[in-house]
Scaffold this motif. Structure first.
Motif, mmCIF file in Angstrom:
data_model
loop_
_atom_site.group_PDB
_atom_site.id
_atom_site.type_symbol
_atom_site.label_atom_id
_atom_site.label_comp_id
_atom_site.label_asym_id
_atom_site.label_seq_id
_atom_site.Cartn_x
_atom_site.Cartn_y
_atom_site.Cartn_z
ATOM 1 N N ASP A 3 99.523 0.685 40.833
ATOM 2 C CA ASP A 3 100.016 1.529 42.009
ATOM 3 C C ASP A 3 101.281 1.352 43.220
ATOM 4 N N TYR A 4 100.645 -0.019 43.774
ATOM 5 C CA TYR A 4 101.743 -0.468 44.676
ATOM 6 C C TYR A 4 103.832 -0.397 43.923
ATOM 7 N N GLN A 5 103.705 -0.095 42.749
ATOM 8 C CA GLN A 5 104.682 -0.302 42.326
ATOM 9 C C GLN A 5 105.414 1.238 42.011
ATOM 10 N N SER A 16 112.563 -6.428 42.510
ATOM 11 C CA SER A 16 112.555 -7.633 42.265
ATOM 12 C C SER A 16 111.590 -8.329 42.541
ATOM 13 N N MET A 17 111.176 -9.020 41.311
ATOM 14 C CA MET A 17 110.183 -10.043 41.364
ATOM 15 C C MET A 17 109.873 -10.667 39.849
ATOM 16 N N SER A 18 109.695 -12.021 40.341
ATOM 17 C CA SER A 18 110.101 -13.682 39.815
ATOM 18 C C SER A 18 108.391 -13.543 38.904
ATOM 19 N N ASN A 22 107.391 -19.679 41.512
ATOM 20 C CA ASN A 22 109.394 -19.587 41.667
ATOM 21 C C ASN A 22 109.458 -19.212 43.034
ATOM 22 N N CYS A 23 109.238 -20.584 43.754
ATOM 23 C CA CYS A 23 109.266 -20.184 44.909
ATOM 24 C C CYS A 23 110.159 -19.891 45.560
ATOM 25 N N TYR A 24 111.625 -20.492 44.991
ATOM 26 C CA TYR A 24 112.473 -20.115 44.979
ATOM 27 C C TYR A 24 113.667 -18.456 45.173
ATOM 28 N N ASP A 25 112.814 -17.472 44.711
ATOM 29 C CA ASP A 25 113.076 -16.943 44.919
ATOM 30 C C ASP A 25 112.938 -15.979 46.495
ATOM 31 N N ASN A 26 111.868 -16.378 47.136
ATOM 32 C CA ASN A 26 111.909 -15.995 48.232
ATOM 33 C C ASN A 26 112.037 -17.171 49.077
ATOM 34 N N ALA A 27 113.067 -18.284 49.002
ATOM 35 C CA ALA A 27 113.582 -18.658 49.689
ATOM 36 C C ALA A 27 114.049 -18.774 51.379
#
Length: 85
Positions: A3-5, A16-18, A22-27
């Motif tokens: 629903d959110y998507q 865009s989701m990893s 994966n903490c580096y995607d949201n650094a």
């Protein structure tokens, strides 16, 4: 959630989701949160949630965006960086 998507897609957002963990995607966002905690939250005793919301909003709008220089922006504030773009 699906629903959110759907709401995002209907609004024209590119999703865009990893992979999980994966903490580096949201650094960049994690850096903002750490800075907020270090510069205001951990240094302040808030007596209510409303007081915290007001203080954090003032910090962001009155210092973080217009004044605080960021190394990732060539040591310019976010407002100066956006104005130059």
């Amino acid at each position: 959630s699906a629903d959110y998507q759907k709401i995002l897609k209907d609004g024209g957002f590119v999703i865009s989701m990893s992979g999980k963990g994966n903490c580096y995607d949201n650094a960049m966002v994690e850096t903002v949160f750490k800075t907020l905690k270090a510069e205001i939250i951990w240094r302040t005793i808030f007596l209510s949630r409303l007081e915290a919301e007001i203080a954090i909003g003032r910090y962001i709008d009155g210092f973080y965006n217009p004044v605080r220089r960021h190394s990732a922006l060539g040591y310019r504030s976010p407002c100066d960086f956006e104005a130059a773009a």
